[in-house]
Design a protein around this motif. Structure first.
Motif, PDB file in Angstrom:
ATOM      1  N   ALA A   5       0.821  -1.215   0.000  1.00  0.00           N
ATOM      2  CA  ALA A   5       0.000   0.000   0.000  1.00  0.00           C
ATOM      3  C   ALA A   5       0.854   1.263   0.000  1.00  0.00           C
ATOM      4  O   ALA A   5       0.423   2.302  -0.509  1.00  0.00           O
ATOM      5  N   ASP A   6       2.058   1.195   0.553  1.00  0.00           N
ATOM      6  CA  ASP A   6       2.945   2.366   0.551  1.00  0.00           C
ATOM      7  C   ASP A   6       3.257   2.824  -0.869  1.00  0.00           C
ATOM      8  O   ASP A   6       3.348   4.018  -1.152  1.00  0.00           O
ATOM      9  N   VAL A   7       3.438   1.862  -1.764  1.00  0.00           N
ATOM     10  CA  VAL A   7       3.778   2.179  -3.149  1.00  0.00           C
ATOM     11  C   VAL A   7       2.603   2.863  -3.838  1.00  0.00           C
ATOM     12  O   VAL A   7       2.755   3.880  -4.520  1.00  0.00           O
ATOM     13  N   VAL A   8       1.405   2.316  -3.650  1.00  0.00           N
ATOM     14  CA  VAL A   8       0.221   2.839  -4.328  1.00  0.00           C
ATOM     15  C   VAL A   8      -0.191   4.190  -3.741  1.00  0.00           C
ATOM     16  O   VAL A   8      -0.561   5.117  -4.469  1.00  0.00           O
ATOM     17  N   ALA A   9      -0.098   4.304  -2.418  1.00  0.00           N
ATOM     18  CA  ALA A   9      -0.575   5.520  -1.750  1.00  0.00           C
ATOM     19  C   ALA A   9       0.347   6.712  -1.957  1.00  0.00           C
ATOM     20  O   ALA A   9      -0.023   7.839  -1.606  1.00  0.00           O
ATOM     21  N   ALA A  10       1.516   6.502  -2.540  1.00  0.00           N
ATOM     22  CA  ALA A  10       2.474   7.597  -2.728  1.00  0.00           C
ATOM     23  C   ALA A  10       1.907   8.709  -3.602  1.00  0.00           C
ATOM     24  O   ALA A  10       2.294   9.870  -3.461  1.00  0.00           O
ATOM     25  N   ARG A  11       0.978   8.381  -4.496  1.00  0.00           N
ATOM     26  CA  ARG A  11       0.432   9.402  -5.391  1.00  0.00           C
ATOM     27  C   ARG A  11      -1.095   9.407  -5.426  1.00  0.00           C
ATOM     28  O   ARG A  11      -1.692   9.969  -6.320  1.00  0.00           O
ATOM     29  N   MET A  12      -1.732   8.762  -4.423  1.00  0.00           N
ATOM     30  CA  MET A  12      -3.199   8.688  -4.358  1.00  0.00           C
ATOM     31  C   MET A  12      -3.689   9.220  -3.008  1.00  0.00           C
ATOM     32  O   MET A  12      -2.902   9.500  -2.115  1.00  0.00           O
ATOM     33  N   ARG A  13      -5.012   9.300  -2.871  1.00  0.00           N
ATOM     34  CA  ARG A  13      -5.582   9.571  -1.549  1.00  0.00           C
ATOM     35  C   ARG A  13      -5.351   8.342  -0.683  1.00  0.00           C
ATOM     36  O   ARG A  13      -5.771   7.228  -1.037  1.00  0.00           O
ATOM     37  N   GLU A  14      -4.731   8.526   0.452  1.00  0.00           N
ATOM     38  CA  GLU A  14      -4.203   7.391   1.199  1.00  0.00           C
ATOM     39  C   GLU A  14      -5.262   6.448   1.762  1.00  0.00           C
ATOM     40  O   GLU A  14      -5.167   5.229   1.607  1.00  0.00           O
ATOM     41  N   ARG A  15      -6.271   6.992   2.414  1.00  0.00           N
ATOM     42  CA  ARG A  15      -7.177   6.139   3.181  1.00  0.00           C
ATOM     43  C   ARG A  15      -7.864   5.048   2.354  1.00  0.00           C
ATOM     44  O   ARG A  15      -7.768   3.858   2.691  1.00  0.00           O
ATOM     45  N   PRO A  16      -8.583   5.366   1.267  1.00  0.00           N
ATOM     46  CA  PRO A  16      -9.253   4.295   0.505  1.00  0.00           C
ATOM     47  C   PRO A  16      -8.273   3.305  -0.108  1.00  0.00           C
ATOM     48  O   PRO A  16      -8.549   2.103  -0.167  1.00  0.00           O
ATOM     49  N   VAL A  17      -7.111   3.803  -0.550  1.00  0.00           N
ATOM     50  CA  VAL A  17      -6.127   2.924  -1.171  1.00  0.00           C
ATOM     51  C   VAL A  17      -5.540   1.972  -0.143  1.00  0.00           C
ATOM     52  O   VAL A  17      -5.382   0.768  -0.405  1.00  0.00           O
ATOM     53  N   ARG A  18      -5.210   2.474   1.039  1.00  0.00           N
ATOM     54  CA  ARG A  18      -4.622   1.616   2.067  1.00  0.00           C
ATOM     55  C   ARG A  18      -5.612   0.556   2.560  1.00  0.00           C
ATOM     56  O   ARG A  18      -5.240  -0.597   2.807  1.00  0.00           O
ATOM     57  N   ILE A  19      -6.867   0.938   2.696  1.00  0.00           N
ATOM     58  CA  ILE A  19      -7.868  -0.035   3.143  1.00  0.00           C
ATOM     59  C   ILE A  19      -8.021  -1.149   2.104  1.00  0.00           C
ATOM     60  O   ILE A  19      -8.072  -2.340   2.445  1.00  0.00           O
ATOM     61  N   ALA A  20      -8.083  -0.781   0.832  1.00  0.00           N
ATOM     62  CA  ALA A  20      -8.235  -1.787  -0.231  1.00  0.00           C
ATOM     63  C   ALA A  20      -7.011  -2.691  -0.306  1.00  0.00           C
ATOM     64  O   ALA A  20      -7.129  -3.925  -0.320  1.00  0.00           O
ATOM     65  N   ALA A  21      -5.818  -2.097  -0.366  1.00  0.00           N
ATOM     66  CA  ALA A  21      -4.596  -2.890  -0.497  1.00  0.00           C
ATOM     67  C   ALA A  21      -4.354  -3.742   0.745  1.00  0.00           C
ATOM     68  O   ALA A  21      -3.896  -4.888   0.649  1.00  0.00           O
TER      69      ALA A  21
END
Length: 530
Positions: free
Chosen positions: A109-125
């Protein structure tokens, strides 16, 4: 199984457990207690050490017990697992290892959240990572149960159940006390033991046939009862078009799944630089490649020396082919050589299971604490509380894996790992590649890519012959089978990529060009990497 076998094998296994618990205790006294220490071992491991640890993490019960058993039972078709497991590392080496090390800190999730809104991306990943980890853990639990049933001379459900519970308890202790540093050293010790044991068995098999591989293959084909068909494609996956599509689906899952496995990705954060991560993979590929070449010899050796019927009589899924082969190569049941060799192989197999489950449990607990908990808690929480949550999460993940391991105890461990690879390739790989290489990728695209691969993969497994509708299913007495393939990868992997694309093109969010440029520079150069 004689008392002599049981006692010696249990003594060797106990010695390994004592050594690894000693390592864990020593590390727990010398750690700083920080998140970086717990999740990444302080990033202090050399490429060679990390390469051995990656190999130890990857060469699981599915490889040592399951793949060898499948080759012994199905010949050529069992080789698909060997090819898939090994070729997958090319994807990791060229597309993932260095970039992930530069862009992330602890998890996918660290990789994906680097350029996205963190909360929804971290929950999904985080949700996806935990799901994949639990599926992978189930395979190791099944391997542990099969091995102990053989070791104790029976197939007692109670013995297998207590074994699964014991392995689960040990893995929780390793992770909660020692974190990544203890887990890494356990995996290094296990890799050395496993490679040493595999080399010894391979040499003994070749000596039995005087180094003549052709004679080994012909004998295996003759004893299989299938003749030349044993050495040709189609024995397991060539019956009809459904079986052939299953073959393609499994191949896709194995080749693409490794790059999405959370416990493999987390290993790239334990080295100080991206260059060290790349060199780690080179070490790992060499060790893993040699190991899988030897499993081919052991699989056909089990077919030639024992015969598929003997393997199947001991364990219908073939999970005990290697220990039985060791017993025969050492001199047979009742002989001192057979007793010693069987005990060593049983102890090494146990070591394999314990080391792998520790690595997977650590990765899944990191996802729970670093991604799910960190996204849901209030920002005022203390950073150290995250490590405490990870320790509690290790217990919860262990409990779920134990329960599912008891349920799936009659399935082949390599087959179960194939399902985990399919979910990883469907949910994790699309979002990872899009995040690294697509400039216009958005938060909605990331979330849709994860759930668009994860949900179909899990639903298709539930509706497949794995769960119901056939004598070998988890629930053979009921039938809600609507999907004909045993592995969902052929359908769910494209759906993951499609969902990520669809979510992005329908999103109103404007991609952040600055963050993408920053991520691109960081991934390629390492500038600003943790």
């Amino acid at each position: 199984m004689t008392e002599e076998h049981q006692t010696l094998a249990l003594l060797l296994f106990s010695a390994f457990v004592a050594v690894t618990l000693g390592i864990t205790t020593w590390v727990s006294r010398n750690r700083r207690g920080s998140a970086e220490e717990f999740y990444a071992g302080g990033r202090l491991f050399s490429p060679m050490e990390n390469g051995f640890a990656i190999a130890g993490d990857y060469m699981s019960a599915a490889s040592f017990l399951g793949v060898t058993g499948l080759i012994a039972l199905f010949g050529y078709d069992g080789l698909l697992y060997v090819v898939g497991f090994l070729v997958a590392w090319l994807v990791v080496l060229f597309l993932v290892a260095e970039l992930v090390r530069n862009c992330g800190r602890f998890t996918l999730a660290d990789v994906v959240a680097a350029r996205m809104r963190e909360r929804p991306v971290r929950i999904a990943a985080g949700t996806s990572s935990v799901t994949v980890s639990v599926l992978y853990l189930v395979a190791q639990m099944v391997g542990a149960g099969s091995l102990v049933a053989l070791l104790l001379g029976g197939t007692s459900d109670a013995a297998r159940a207590w074994t699964v519970i014991g392995v689960g308890a040990l893995m929780v202790i390793y992770v909660s006390l020692g974190g990544m540093r203890a887990t890494t050293w356990i995996q290094i010790v296990k890799a050395v033991l496993l490679l040493g044991g595999t080399i010894a068995l391979t040499v003994l098999v070749l000596m039995r046939f005087h180094g003549d591989l052709n004679r080994l293959l012909l004998t295996a084909a003759e004893r299989s009862g299938h003749g030349a068909a044993f050495l040709a494609p189609g024995l397991k996956y060539g019956g009809d078009w459904t079986a052939r599509f299953d073959f393609i689906s499994l191949g896709l899952a194995l080749v693409l799944g490794t790059a999405g496995l959370p416990h493999i990705l987390s290993r790239f954060y334990t080295v100080p630089t991206a260059r060290a991560a790349r060199r780690s993979v080179v070490w790992a590929v060499g060790l893993i490649g040699g190991f899988y070449l030897m499993t081919i010899v052991l699989g056909f050796g089990a077919a030639a020396i024992l015969g598929p019927d003997a393997v199947r009589d001991s364990n219908a899924a073939g999970n005990t082919a290697v220990p039985l082969l060791a017993l025969d190569l050492g001199g047979g049941a009742g002989s001192t050589g057979g007793t010693v060799l069987f005990a060593i192989v049983a102890a090494v197999a146990f070591a394999t299971i314990l080391a792998v489950v520790a690595g997977i449990t650590l990765a899944s607990s990191a996802s729970v604490a670093h991604d799910l908990y960190a996204s849901l808690r209030r920002r005022s929480g203390k950073p150290r509380s995250e490590v405490a949550v990870a320790r509690v999460a290790a217990v919860g993940v262990g409990a779920v894996a134990i329960a599912l391991g008891l349920l799936a105890r009659d399935l082949n461990v390599a087959f179960l790992v194939g399902l985990a690879f399919a979910v990883a390739a469907s949910a994790n790989l699309p979002v990872l590649l899009y995040s690294l290489f697509w400039r216009g990728f958005t938060t909605r695209g990331a979330v849709w890519a994860v759930y668009g691969g994860l949900v179909p993969a899990v639903v298709l497994v539930v509706l497949s012959p794995v769960v119901s509708g056939s004598p070998d299913s988890l629930f053979p007495g009921i039938d809600f089978q609507y999907f004909p393939l045993q592995n969902p990868g052929l359908v769910s992997i494209p759906l993951g990529f499609l969902a990520g694309w669809l979510g992005t093109v329908t999103s109103t969010e404007v991609p952040d060009e600055v963050k993408h440029a920053e991520t691109e520079v960081r991934s390629l150069t390492g500038a600003g990497a943790a």
